[in-house]
Enzyme design. Sequence first.
Site, PDB file in Angstrom:
ATOM      1  N   ARG A  84     -11.072  15.121 -19.236  1.00  0.00           N
ATOM      2  CA  ARG A  84     -12.011  14.178 -18.644  1.00  0.00           C
ATOM      3  C   ARG A  84     -12.730  14.810 -17.461  1.00  0.00           C
ATOM      4  O   ARG A  84     -12.121  15.453 -16.605  1.00  0.00           O
ATOM      5  CB  ARG A  84     -11.294  12.909 -18.171  1.00  0.00           C
ATOM      6  CG  ARG A  84     -12.283  11.918 -17.547  1.00  0.00           C
ATOM      7  CD  ARG A  84     -11.698  10.571 -17.306  1.00  0.00           C
ATOM      8  NE  ARG A  84     -12.694   9.655 -16.774  1.00  0.00           N
ATOM      9  CZ  ARG A  84     -12.475   8.385 -16.468  1.00  0.00           C
ATOM     10  NH1 ARG A  84     -11.280   7.863 -16.666  1.00  0.00           N
ATOM     11  NH2 ARG A  84     -13.448   7.633 -15.985  1.00  0.00           N
ATOM     12  N   ARG A  95     -15.447   8.453 -22.793  1.00  0.00           N
ATOM     13  CA  ARG A  95     -14.471   9.284 -22.078  1.00  0.00           C
ATOM     14  C   ARG A  95     -13.357   9.729 -23.028  1.00  0.00           C
ATOM     15  O   ARG A  95     -12.941   8.979 -23.921  1.00  0.00           O
ATOM     16  CB  ARG A  95     -13.876   8.532 -20.895  1.00  0.00           C
ATOM     17  CG  ARG A  95     -13.134   7.269 -21.251  1.00  0.00           C
ATOM     18  CD  ARG A  95     -13.105   6.281 -20.117  1.00  0.00           C
ATOM     19  NE  ARG A  95     -14.440   5.771 -19.806  1.00  0.00           N
ATOM     20  CZ  ARG A  95     -14.707   4.918 -18.824  1.00  0.00           C
ATOM     21  NH1 ARG A  95     -13.740   4.477 -18.071  1.00  0.00           N
ATOM     22  NH2 ARG A  95     -15.936   4.496 -18.605  1.00  0.00           N
ATOM     23  N   ASP A  98      -8.786   7.713 -20.331  1.00  0.00           N
ATOM     24  CA  ASP A  98      -8.874   6.895 -19.121  1.00  0.00           C
ATOM     25  C   ASP A  98      -7.492   6.281 -18.896  1.00  0.00           C
ATOM     26  O   ASP A  98      -6.947   5.628 -19.790  1.00  0.00           O
ATOM     27  CB  ASP A  98      -9.927   5.794 -19.297  1.00  0.00           C
ATOM     28  CG  ASP A  98     -10.126   4.984 -18.017  1.00  0.00           C
ATOM     29  OD1 ASP A  98      -9.941   5.546 -16.926  1.00  0.00           O
ATOM     30  OD2 ASP A  98     -10.442   3.784 -18.115  1.00  0.00           O
ATOM     31  N   ASP A 100      -5.310   3.910 -16.230  1.00  0.00           N
ATOM     32  CA  ASP A 100      -5.353   3.014 -15.070  1.00  0.00           C
ATOM     33  C   ASP A 100      -3.957   2.491 -14.763  1.00  0.00           C
ATOM     34  O   ASP A 100      -3.182   2.162 -15.676  1.00  0.00           O
ATOM     35  CB  ASP A 100      -6.283   1.815 -15.343  1.00  0.00           C
ATOM     36  CG  ASP A 100      -7.743   2.218 -15.370  1.00  0.00           C
ATOM     37  OD1 ASP A 100      -8.125   3.098 -14.586  1.00  0.00           O
ATOM     38  OD2 ASP A 100      -8.487   1.646 -16.200  1.00  0.00           O
TER      39      ASP A 100
END
Length: 376
Positions: A84, A95, A98, A100
């Site tokens: 990334r 992307r 990702d 989180d």
Amino acid sequence: MKIQRTTYFSLGTNEGDKLSNLQEAINLIYQEIGVILKIASVYKTPSYGFTGNNFYNTCIKVSTHLPPEQLISKLLSIEKKIGRIRTNSNEYSNRVIDIDILLFDDEIIFSENLIVPHPRMLERKFVLVPLTEIAKKLNHPIEKKSISSCLENCSDNSIISVLEEQLIRPIPITEKYNYIAIEGNIGAGKTSLAKMMSDEFNTKTVLERFADNPFLPKFYEDNERYAFPLEMSFLADRYQQLTDDLAQFDLFKNFIVSDYYIFKSLIFAQITLQKDEYKLYRKMFDLMYKEITKPDLYIYLYQNTERLLKNIKKRGRDYEQNIEADYLQKIHDGYINFIKTQPNLNILIIDVSDLDFVKNNEDYQFIINEIKNYNA
């Protein structure tokens, strides 16, 4: 002992081999952050907030000792390793990965680099659906409602479909093994590693009581005179300690690490004892060895002789200061011969000659990853 905390991550990808991206992220999280406790199914979801490829999304439950700020730094590093490239733009885009942080225990965190719970998680079905799968009864620390209730109240009407493909959960050391024995030459670092693993994994430890042996200093002064009483006393003490200590633990519930294995008694005896003494010693050893619990994994830490001599000098035990290189080489040769004759023992050899795993965390993590990734 390091305190373990529970955290939940959301993982998404819409570029390249999406399943492989998710699996690589999970593997790196396991290696660098902590134990993967649960993995949700993989869900195919439309791009959110922009026009782009469909996403593959999942959520995972992780146990980690890392504090939140260090955790986010590690995750950014993992994203970068997978490929990334972050920009300064706040706009949504395609992307490769990702990751989180959704929740961190029941904490509410507002810092410059991190907000937990994730401020937009309740708006996103691609987060709440997989999260509900693995944590439906968990309460959101701000909403004070279960995750499943939050999903019911979510206004996102995106169409989400579950895939048949499953991600693989890496099996942690504490599930893979019940009993690990760490061995090595004098000064190889076996006790240091056992103590560090105990701190890391909250293990039970069995540490050799060599310092209590009254014959040890005398042996280094007069090898021939004190070799037999030294080796017999070591054998008796090791046998008693292993049988007593291991009997205290449930080998199916406890994770145990020892900094020796009783076979070291035979290795040293072969070097130090006269022929007739060794024959008598071997009879005693064979009787005891049948009764000793065998480790699930036997780790041999290899250090070159030059490094061993430096380590011995550094730790400053008076009675060890006259140990010579050829004696250390004989011990190493004894271990190698033992390893060659033990086809039924699960053995991992790790060269630590160029590592300082006590002072350098990267070197320590290298050893732990060698153990994690080892398959007999």
